[in-house]
Every structure is written in C-alpha cells, then in structure tokens.
Design an enzyme around this catalytic site. Structure first.
Site, PDB file in Angstrom:
ATOM      1  N   ARG A 180       1.084  -0.601   0.116  1.00 50.09           N
ATOM      2  CA  ARG A 180       0.107   0.297   0.142  1.00 50.09           C
ATOM      3  C   ARG A 180       0.922   1.014  -0.026  1.00 50.09           C
ATOM      4  O   ARG A 180       0.346   2.235  -0.324  1.00 50.09           O
ATOM      5  CB  ARG A 180      -1.316  -0.333   1.747  1.00 50.09           C
ATOM      6  CG  ARG A 180      -2.181  -1.016   1.320  1.00 50.09           C
ATOM      7  CD  ARG A 180      -2.537  -1.029   2.745  1.00 50.09           C
ATOM      8  NE  ARG A 180      -3.620   0.321   2.429  1.00 50.09           N
ATOM      9  CZ  ARG A 180      -4.503   0.374   3.326  1.00 50.09           C
ATOM     10  NH1 ARG A 180      -4.690   0.340   4.061  1.00 50.09           N
ATOM     11  NH2 ARG A 180      -5.766   2.098   3.235  1.00 50.09           N
ATOM     12  N   CYS A 238      -1.730   6.273   8.659  1.00 48.70           N
ATOM     13  CA  CYS A 238      -2.076   5.283   8.104  1.00 48.70           C
ATOM     14  C   CYS A 238      -3.444   5.409   6.801  1.00 48.70           C
ATOM     15  O   CYS A 238      -3.160   6.400   6.247  1.00 48.70           O
ATOM     16  CB  CYS A 238      -2.647   4.043   9.434  1.00 48.70           C
ATOM     17  SG  CYS A 238      -4.727   4.468  10.002  1.00 48.70           S
TER      18      CYS A 238
END
Length: 279
Positions: A180, A238
């Site tokens: 990611r 995040c």
C-alpha cells in the site's frame, strides 16, 4: 495502580486490579475495518464489568473530508464516556480482540481528551481468555461518569503538518503494509501511494504473534533503524488514523511520548487533488 511509563497492562495485573475496592473502568472496543460490528462479539462474551463502546460511531467523528475516522466532537465524546462510567482520576483499561489496533485508537482518544489514566490490555481479549480468566454475557449498568473532555492531551498533526514534517527534519511514519505504501495495491482508498518523504514501518512489526507489544528496547531498536533519533520529531499515519495509533502506542512504550498522530491520515490526504502523491 498501573505503571505510569508503560501504556499497556498485562492480563494478570488487570485481573488483580479488578478484585480491588476501586477497580478500573473497562471499555470493550472490539472492531473490524470491514465488519461485522464488534458489539456482536461483546454480546457473546466480554470481560466482567466491561462496557462496549463503538469505535466508528462513538469514538470518532463521521467520515468525510477529514478522513474516515476523524476526531470526535468533544461534547459528543464526553457524553459517550460518561455513559460508559469514565470518571476523572479513575483508571481506564481498553481492549479489543488482541491486535490492539482499535484499543490503541481508543487509548489515544481518551488521552487526547485529557484522561491520562488510560491503558491498553496487552494481548486483549484473546490473551485474557487463553489465560483462563472469566468472561460474562451480562451487560453492566455503570454509574454515570464525570469526565470532562479537554482536547489536546496528545499531539495531533494536520495535513499541512504531515506534508511539512519530512522536509523539516522529522520522521513521518507510514504504518501501512508495504504494497500500500508503494502504491502497488490499495484495497480501501480510491488513490494509491504515500505522502512524499514518509518512511514505511508497518505497525504489525511492533507486536509479537499474540498481539502483545514488544518490549521497550526492541521497539527503540526498530524505530532507530527507521531513522528515529532522540531529537527527531516523529508522527505516524495510516489509512484513517486507527492503525497509526498503534504505532503511537509503541512509540510511547519506547519512550517517545511526544509522538504525533495524523488523524486524518491517507483518507484525508487524498481528498485534495493538489496534495502530492508518491509511489
């Protein structure tokens, strides 16, 4: 009651504390990013005296331009915490299934709200059960709490600060999975990549196989290897500010109680097309 320099508490220490005349307040915050709701798990069994608090709807604001899990409204948060029995000066222990992601965000939220006497149950519900301690299905009715929410108990980073930090000599930690971070795969948000200058240090590496945090020395070594030094400002982000709170929790154990959380995280960053994306 619990160590002031450690943000977590072991199951044995919690079990002992629950037998005292002034037991800590327990908050069950079990949660999964894609469901089902954690309340179902709570109904099936929870720690004695624990009150369920929903991360999505009670500990965070509604999703939108500020991200998927933005800061809660202080007045609404105060109402939730008082209903759960949180009192000024009384210890609070939060727990989840065991990976401590949701518990860390709950811990962070209470400390941000000014309630410093908050700890995470190390290893969570799984470790409690594995150790043979009791679980119940009865839902308690705690007396109303008296907490006054005072935002600002922990440092918060906004999008401007997150973009500036790596260029000002600070360490911005992207705690998501490497694929990611690299922009190879994005299962949740509509844009892949990371904030320019951020370093990747997945938060899952801060814990052992049981979900318990590694010891302070091991965590310090891990953060040092990522570029963190005593005089380096540090913050974490995040996807939406939940798993990054776990890294802030680990930083606290490692002695960096000044670590900031970019609450909006990637889900807020990408709402402005003018913000750069690195892959």
């Amino acid at each position: 009651m619990f160590a002031a320099d450690d943000p977590t508490v072991a199951v044995a220490a919690l079990a002992d504390a629950l037998t005292t005349d002034t037991p800590p307040t327990l908050l069950d915050v079990r949660w999964r990013l894609t469901g089902p709701p954690g309340r179902d798990d709570y109904t099936a069994g929870h720690l004695p005296g624990a009150v369920f608090v929903d991360l999505d709807t009670q500990l965070c604001g509604p999703p939108g331009a500020d991200g998927r899990h933005p800061l809660p409204d202080p007045v609404a948060l105060q109402t939730v915490l008082r209903a759960a029995g949180v009192r000024a000066g009384q210890p609070v222990v939060v727990y989840d299934d065991g990976d401590a992601m949701a518990a860390a965000r709950a811990w962070w939220t209470l400390r941000w709200a000014g309630h410093r006497q908050t700890w995470v149950l190390d290893g969570g519900y799984r470790t409690w059960v594995a150790a043979g301690y009791p679980v119940v299905t009865q839902v308690p009715s705690p007396p109303a709490g008296d907490i006054t929410v005072r935002p600002g108990g922990l440092p918060v980073l906004d999008a401007v600060g997150a973009g500036r930090l790596p260029h000002d000599g600070g360490l911005l930690i992207d705690v998501r999975a490497p694929e990611r971070y690299r922009g190879e795969r994005e299962p949740v948000d509509p844009v892949a990549g990371h904030i320019p200058g951020a370093v990747n240090l997945p938060t899952t590496g801060h814990a052992d196989a049981t979900g318990a945090l590694r010891d302070a020395a091991a965590l310090r070594d891990r953060f040092t290897a990522a570029g963190l030094h005593p005089d380096t400002p540090v913050a974490a982000y995040c996807g939406s500010g939940v798993t990054a709170a776990h890294t802030v929790l680990a930083l606290h154990r490692a002695g960096r109680t000044d670590a900031a959380l970019y609450v909006g995280s990637w889900s807020e960053w990408i709402t402005d097309p003018d913000r750069p994306v690195q892959r």
